[in-house]
Design a protein around this motif. Structure first.
Motif, PDB file in Angstrom:
ATOM      1  N   ARG A   1     -13.317  15.516   2.854  1.00 31.62           N
ATOM      2  CA  ARG A   1     -13.293  15.911   1.443  1.00 31.62           C
ATOM      3  C   ARG A   1     -12.028  15.462   0.718  1.00 31.62           C
ATOM      4  NH1 ARG A   1     -14.560  22.180   2.342  1.00 31.62           N
ATOM      5  NH2 ARG A   1     -13.204  21.704   4.122  1.00 31.62           N
ATOM      6  N   CYS A   2     -11.054  14.954   1.459  1.00 31.69           N
ATOM      7  CA  CYS A   2      -9.797  14.536   0.839  1.00 31.69           C
ATOM      8  C   CYS A   2      -9.971  13.238   0.043  1.00 31.69           C
ATOM      9  CB  CYS A   2      -8.717  14.321   1.908  1.00 31.69           C
ATOM     10  SG  CYS A   2      -8.152  15.838   2.706  1.00 31.69           S
ATOM     11  N   LYS A   3      -9.300  13.179  -1.106  1.00 32.55           N
ATOM     12  CA  LYS A   3      -9.286  11.965  -1.921  1.00 32.55           C
ATOM     13  C   LYS A   3      -8.051  11.159  -1.540  1.00 32.55           C
ATOM     14  CE  LYS A   3      -8.793  10.350  -6.703  1.00 32.55           C
ATOM     15  NZ  LYS A   3      -8.600  10.760  -8.121  1.00 32.55           N
ATOM     16  N   ILE A   4      -8.266   9.944  -1.066  1.00 37.46           N
ATOM     17  CA  ILE A   4      -7.171   9.097  -0.597  1.00 37.46           C
ATOM     18  C   ILE A   4      -7.045   7.889  -1.503  1.00 37.46           C
ATOM     19  CG2 ILE A   4      -6.292   7.726   1.340  1.00 37.46           C
ATOM     20  CD1 ILE A   4      -8.054   9.493   3.168  1.00 37.46           C
ATOM     21  N   GLU A   5      -5.810   7.591  -1.915  1.00 35.79           N
ATOM     22  CA  GLU A   5      -5.550   6.425  -2.753  1.00 35.79           C
ATOM     23  C   GLU A   5      -4.479   5.550  -2.100  1.00 35.79           C
ATOM     24  OE1 GLU A   5      -5.410   7.410  -7.206  1.00 35.79           O
ATOM     25  OE2 GLU A   5      -5.035   9.338  -6.228  1.00 35.79           O
ATOM     26  N   VAL A   6      -4.697   4.242  -2.125  1.00 37.42           N
ATOM     27  CA  VAL A   6      -3.718   3.275  -1.626  1.00 37.42           C
ATOM     28  C   VAL A   6      -3.375   2.343  -2.775  1.00 37.42           C
ATOM     29  CG1 VAL A   6      -3.264   1.413   0.002  1.00 37.42           C
ATOM     30  CG2 VAL A   6      -4.613   3.394   0.722  1.00 37.42           C
ATOM     31  N   ASN A   7      -2.103   2.336  -3.137  1.00 38.13           N
ATOM     32  CA  ASN A   7      -1.651   1.535  -4.288  1.00 38.13           C
ATOM     33  C   ASN A   7      -2.454   1.856  -5.544  1.00 38.13           C
ATOM     34  OD1 ASN A   7       0.358   0.146  -2.814  1.00 38.13           O
ATOM     35  ND2 ASN A   7      -1.138  -1.352  -2.087  1.00 38.13           N
ATOM     36  N   GLY A   8      -2.772   3.144  -5.709  1.00 37.69           N
ATOM     37  CA  GLY A   8      -3.472   3.595  -6.912  1.00 37.69           C
ATOM     38  C   GLY A   8      -4.971   3.396  -6.901  1.00 37.69           C
ATOM     39  N   ILE A   9      -5.506   2.816  -5.826  1.00 38.24           N
ATOM     40  CA  ILE A   9      -6.951   2.572  -5.730  1.00 38.24           C
ATOM     41  C   ILE A   9      -7.563   3.520  -4.705  1.00 38.24           C
ATOM     42  CG2 ILE A   9      -8.736   0.873  -5.180  1.00 38.24           C
ATOM     43  CD1 ILE A   9      -6.736  -1.298  -5.973  1.00 38.24           C
ATOM     44  N   GLN A  10      -8.602   4.214  -5.108  1.00 37.04           N
ATOM     45  CA  GLN A  10      -9.224   5.186  -4.219  1.00 37.04           C
ATOM     46  C   GLN A  10      -9.932   4.501  -3.056  1.00 37.04           C
ATOM     47  OE1 GLN A  10     -11.485   8.244  -6.145  1.00 37.04           O
ATOM     48  NE2 GLN A  10     -12.493   8.928  -4.272  1.00 37.04           N
ATOM     49  N   VAL A  11      -9.727   5.046  -1.865  1.00 35.37           N
ATOM     50  CA  VAL A  11     -10.351   4.520  -0.656  1.00 35.37           C
ATOM     51  C   VAL A  11     -11.765   5.078  -0.560  1.00 35.37           C
ATOM     52  CG1 VAL A  11     -10.282   4.502   1.866  1.00 35.37           C
ATOM     53  CG2 VAL A  11      -8.161   4.280   0.555  1.00 35.37           C
TER      54      VAL A  11
ATOM     55  N   GLU B   1       4.611   5.105   4.914  1.00 36.96           N
ATOM     56  CA  GLU B   1       6.068   5.304   4.933  1.00 36.96           C
ATOM     57  C   GLU B   1       6.729   4.812   3.644  1.00 36.96           C
ATOM     58  OE1 GLU B   1       7.140   5.088   9.683  1.00 36.96           O
ATOM     59  OE2 GLU B   1       6.890   3.199   8.588  1.00 36.96           O
ATOM     60  N   GLU B   2       6.114   3.815   2.998  1.00 33.38           N
ATOM     61  CA  GLU B   2       6.654   3.284   1.742  1.00 33.38           C
ATOM     62  C   GLU B   2       6.266   4.127   0.534  1.00 33.38           C
ATOM     63  OE1 GLU B   2       5.244  -0.704   1.577  1.00 33.38           O
ATOM     64  OE2 GLU B   2       6.224  -1.288   3.451  1.00 33.38           O
ATOM     65  N   GLY B   3       5.488   5.183   0.760  1.00 28.00           N
ATOM     66  CA  GLY B   3       5.093   6.053  -0.334  1.00 28.00           C
ATOM     67  C   GLY B   3       4.000   5.494  -1.215  1.00 28.00           C
ATOM     68  N   ARG B   4       3.198   4.600  -0.683  1.00 32.95           N
ATOM     69  CA  ARG B   4       2.157   3.952  -1.472  1.00 32.95           C
ATOM     70  C   ARG B   4       0.777   4.570  -1.252  1.00 32.95           C
ATOM     71  NH1 ARG B   4       3.508  -2.149   0.167  1.00 32.95           N
ATOM     72  NH2 ARG B   4       1.684  -2.644  -1.116  1.00 32.95           N
TER      73      ARG B   4
ATOM     74  N   LYS C   1      -1.557   8.197  -1.483  1.00 39.04           N
ATOM     75  CA  LYS C   1      -1.683   9.555  -2.004  1.00 39.04           C
ATOM     76  C   LYS C   1      -2.891  10.239  -1.381  1.00 39.04           C
ATOM     77  CE  LYS C   1       0.305   8.821  -6.640  1.00 39.04           C
ATOM     78  NZ  LYS C   1       0.028   8.913  -8.104  1.00 39.04           N
ATOM     79  N   VAL C   2      -2.734  11.539  -1.129  1.00 36.71           N
ATOM     80  CA  VAL C   2      -3.840  12.372  -0.657  1.00 36.71           C
ATOM     81  C   VAL C   2      -4.001  13.514  -1.642  1.00 36.71           C
ATOM     82  CG1 VAL C   2      -4.727  13.853   1.189  1.00 36.71           C
ATOM     83  CG2 VAL C   2      -3.450  11.772   1.757  1.00 36.71           C
ATOM     84  N   ASN C   3      -5.157  13.581  -2.265  1.00 37.70           N
ATOM     85  CA  ASN C   3      -5.430  14.595  -3.296  1.00 37.70           C
ATOM     86  C   ASN C   3      -4.366  14.580  -4.396  1.00 37.70           C
ATOM     87  OD1 ASN C   3      -7.740  15.425  -1.892  1.00 37.70           O
ATOM     88  ND2 ASN C   3      -6.585  16.911  -0.685  1.00 37.70           N
ATOM     89  N   GLY C   4      -3.945  13.374  -4.770  1.00 38.47           N
ATOM     90  CA  GLY C   4      -3.010  13.209  -5.881  1.00 38.47           C
ATOM     91  C   GLY C   4      -1.546  13.307  -5.519  1.00 38.47           C
ATOM     92  N   LYS C   5      -1.229  13.621  -4.271  1.00 41.15           N
ATOM     93  CA  LYS C   5       0.164  13.770  -3.851  1.00 41.15           C
ATOM     94  C   LYS C   5       0.554  12.654  -2.876  1.00 41.15           C
ATOM     95  CE  LYS C   5       0.271  18.822  -4.357  1.00 41.15           C
ATOM     96  NZ  LYS C   5       0.549  20.112  -3.676  1.00 41.15           N
ATOM     97  N   VAL C   6       1.754  12.103  -3.081  1.00 47.15           N
ATOM     98  CA  VAL C   6       2.251  11.058  -2.189  1.00 47.15           C
ATOM     99  C   VAL C   6       2.508  11.634  -0.804  1.00 47.15           C
ATOM    100  CG1 VAL C   6       4.139   9.447  -1.738  1.00 47.15           C
ATOM    101  CG2 VAL C   6       3.283   9.739  -4.067  1.00 47.15           C
ATOM    102  N   VAL C   7       2.035  10.948   0.198  1.00 46.74           N
ATOM    103  CA  VAL C   7       2.224  11.375   1.589  1.00 46.74           C
ATOM    104  C   VAL C   7       2.992  10.292   2.337  1.00 46.74           C
ATOM    105  CG1 VAL C   7       1.061  11.903   3.763  1.00 46.74           C
ATOM    106  CG2 VAL C   7       0.113  12.748   1.619  1.00 46.74           C
ATOM    107  N   THR C   8       4.068  10.685   3.001  1.00 48.87           N
ATOM    108  CA  THR C   8       4.883   9.707   3.743  1.00 48.87           C
ATOM    109  C   THR C   8       4.977  10.043   5.231  1.00 48.87           C
ATOM    110  OG1 THR C   8       6.901  10.962   3.208  1.00 48.87           O
ATOM    111  CG2 THR C   8       6.294   9.131   1.735  1.00 48.87           C
ATOM    112  N   GLU C   9       4.334  11.130   5.662  1.00 45.65           N
ATOM    113  CA  GLU C   9       4.396  11.561   7.061  1.00 45.65           C
ATOM    114  C   GLU C   9       3.225  10.964   7.830  1.00 45.65           C
ATOM    115  OE1 GLU C   9       4.411  15.696   9.675  1.00 45.65           O
ATOM    116  OE2 GLU C   9       4.947  15.744   7.546  1.00 45.65           O
ATOM    117  N   LEU C  10       3.524  10.227   8.909  1.00 45.52           N
ATOM    118  CA  LEU C  10       2.488   9.521   9.659  1.00 45.52           C
ATOM    119  C   LEU C  10       1.534  10.457  10.400  1.00 45.52           C
ATOM    120  CD1 LEU C  10       4.442   6.487  11.153  1.00 45.52           C
ATOM    121  CD2 LEU C  10       2.995   6.575   9.122  1.00 45.52           C
ATOM    122  N   GLY C  11       1.964  11.640  10.717  1.00 46.82           N
ATOM    123  CA  GLY C  11       1.103  12.563  11.456  1.00 46.82           C
ATOM    124  C   GLY C  11       0.080  13.288  10.599  1.00 46.82           C
TER     125      GLY C  11
END
Length: 245
Positions: free
Chosen positions: A45-55, A24-27, A29-39
């Motif tokens: 295959r998706c690339k997920i990043e939290v605070n700029g660090i890849q999960v 919700e805070e916009g921190r 990203k999924v495949n390089g795009k910020v995601v704010t929707e909880l659903g």
């Protein structure tokens, strides 16, 4: 496809609830795009990043470990003491302990890389029984057992109701062996409960965690949990939470 917050939690980044806040805070990203929707749902295959660090996502693994005394319940220790993960060098996944056992306490400890699973078991609203056997100084009796069962007042609050029974009493050596079942996880709780009643703990072991026991294991041994055991733990946590309501 899995919900984004669940994937983040399972990767051990944080709890699912805190992951929702990060989204919700916009921190996130999924495949390089910020995601704010909880659903939002993501695939493997998706690339997920939290605070700029890849999960880094790994297949979830779950282990039962017979922790010896003299080992710290942590991934590493800045004081140079042996940590529980030192026993898992052959495991490729980055596991961490679910909760903790004191340095001087032995017995069952779970390790996993599934943060969602770990947070569920550790959360106060989920009641998973933990059975300890304590060797204490002093002669326990029915009255002190009842005090343990009603809850003991500690510095950080009164403990919840418990189950206790005397296994043996040695009048000559003035020692007692007691089995105590609790579901909380306060720091050094079992030791502090006995000490508050005037019975210092000399030896402590956690013999059961939910449905899990140490049958056939020696200190330092570990084994992978069977799928049905993981399912039973999840179900027990949910069932106990429902009973509390």
């Amino acid at each position: 496809m899995e919900r984004l917050q669940k994937v983040i939690a399972q990767a051990g980044v944080t709890s699912r609830r805190k992951a929702e806040g990060l989204i919700e805070e916009g921190r996130v990203k999924v495949n390089g795009k910020v995601v704010t929707e909880l659903g939002t749902k993501v695939s493997d295959r998706c690339k997920i990043e939290v605070n700029g660090i890849q999960v880094e996502r790994e297949a979830p693994v779950y282990f039962l470990f017979y922790k010896p005394t003299g080992v710290i319940s942590a991934v590493e220790d800045d004081k140079g003491r042996k940590a529980v993960t030192d026993y898992f060098h052959e495991i490729e996944e980055r596991v961490f302990p679910v909760g903790r056992l004191d340095y001087d306490t032995s017995g069952i400890l779970l390790l996993t890389n599934d943060g969602d699973f770990a947070n569920k078991l550790m959360h106060p609203s989920y009641h998973v029984d933990k059975v300890y056997v304590a060797k204490v100084k002093g002669l326990m009796n029915k009255e002190t057992i009842q005090k343990l069962e009603r809850g003991v007042q500690l510095e950080d609050g009164k403990t919840s109701k418990a189950r206790a029974r005397i296994l043996s009493v040695d009048k000559q050596k003035e020692k007692s062996i007691v089995e105590l079942t609790i579901h909380e996880g306060k720091n050094r709780q079992v030791r502090r409960m006995f000490e508050a009643l005037g019975f210092p703990v000399q030896k402590l072991k956690r013999e059961r965690y939910g449905v899990l026991e140490l049958s056939g294991m020696n200190p330092g041994d570990y084994r992978e949990l069977k799928p049905y055991e993981v399912k039973q733990l999840r179900n027990q946590a949910v069932t106990q939470k429902s009973k509390k309501r």
